[in-house]
Design an enzyme around this catalytic site. Structure first.
Site, short mmCIF file in Angstrom:
data_model
loop_
_atom_site.label_atom_id
_atom_site.label_comp_id
_atom_site.label_asym_id
_atom_site.label_seq_id
_atom_site.Cartn_x
_atom_site.Cartn_y
_atom_site.Cartn_z
CE LYS A 41 -3.60 -2.11 2.89
NZ LYS A 41 -4.02 -2.29 4.30
CB SER A 128 -7.40 3.40 6.18
OG SER A 128 -7.82 2.47 7.85
#
Ligand code: COA
Length: 160
Positions: A41, A128
């Site tokens: 990520k 998130s």
């Protein structure tokens, strides 16, 4: 001392994460929130920003520590003298991946147990990346992130 680690990217911490942290804090003497950058990520917030958000959101909980780690999660547990990994399960879709990680961690370190807490119903949809997406597009994220960090998260997202 019964020490647990709650690991994640926390980019940023959400009310869903906070719910798991609060409940884990009631079960263990100390809960270490382990912040890492998942190599799969690209984070929006720096590690220190993410840790700062967690500290502010958990300031009222006595037995929480926030720490960074790189490398293997089980090595971090060894360094911290912890034997338990706490993870939240939001839906059955989380299960396969989480189960695989739990088995890998068990293989790497047989002493370590992974404990799953089921996410509270009202947070099962939350992640998130949803918060980042809504925030970047100018939506209201106040129901998703702890009030203590709302202004800072909003301000940081406006700069993006
Ligand atoms: N409430 C809200 N959101 C939640 C949540 C909850 N209760 N539980 C999970 N999520 C979200 C996270 O915010 C994250 O969302 P995002 O993809 O939008 O950022 C997503 O679900 C995945 O969470 P998680 O599985 O915790 O992933 P992560 O990237 O945050 O962290 C680690 C993964 C840290 C656990 C894992 O990468 C790791 O252990 N890395 C170390 C390397 C290692 O040891 N590897 C071998 C083990 S397999």
């Amino acid at each position: 001392m019964n020490v647990a680690v709650y690991p994640g990217s926390f980019d940023p911490i959400t009310n869903g994460h906070l719910d798991i942290i609060r409940r884990a804090a009631k079960l263990y003497d100390k809960v270490i929130v382990g912040v890492l950058t998942n190599s799969a990520k690209q984070p929006m917030f720096s590690k220190s920003q993410r840790a700062d958000f967690i500290r502010k959101s958990t300031a009222d909980i006595d037995n929480i520590e926030v720490s960074f780690f790189d490398g293997l999660l089980v090595d971090f547990l060894k360094r911290e003298n912890a034997k338990v990994i706490v993870k939240g399960l939001r839906a059955t879709s989380d299960f396969e991946y989480e189960f695989q990680m739990a088995l890998v961690n068990k293989q790497l370190c047989p002493d370590v147990e992974t404990v799953f807490l089921s996410s509270s119903e009202r947070f099962t949809y939350l992640s998130s990346s949803i918060v980042r997406e809504i925030g970047k597009l100018g939506g209201d994220i106040s129901v998703f992130v702890p009030p203590e960090i709302l202004d800072e998260v909003n301000a940081a997202m406006c700069k993006e």
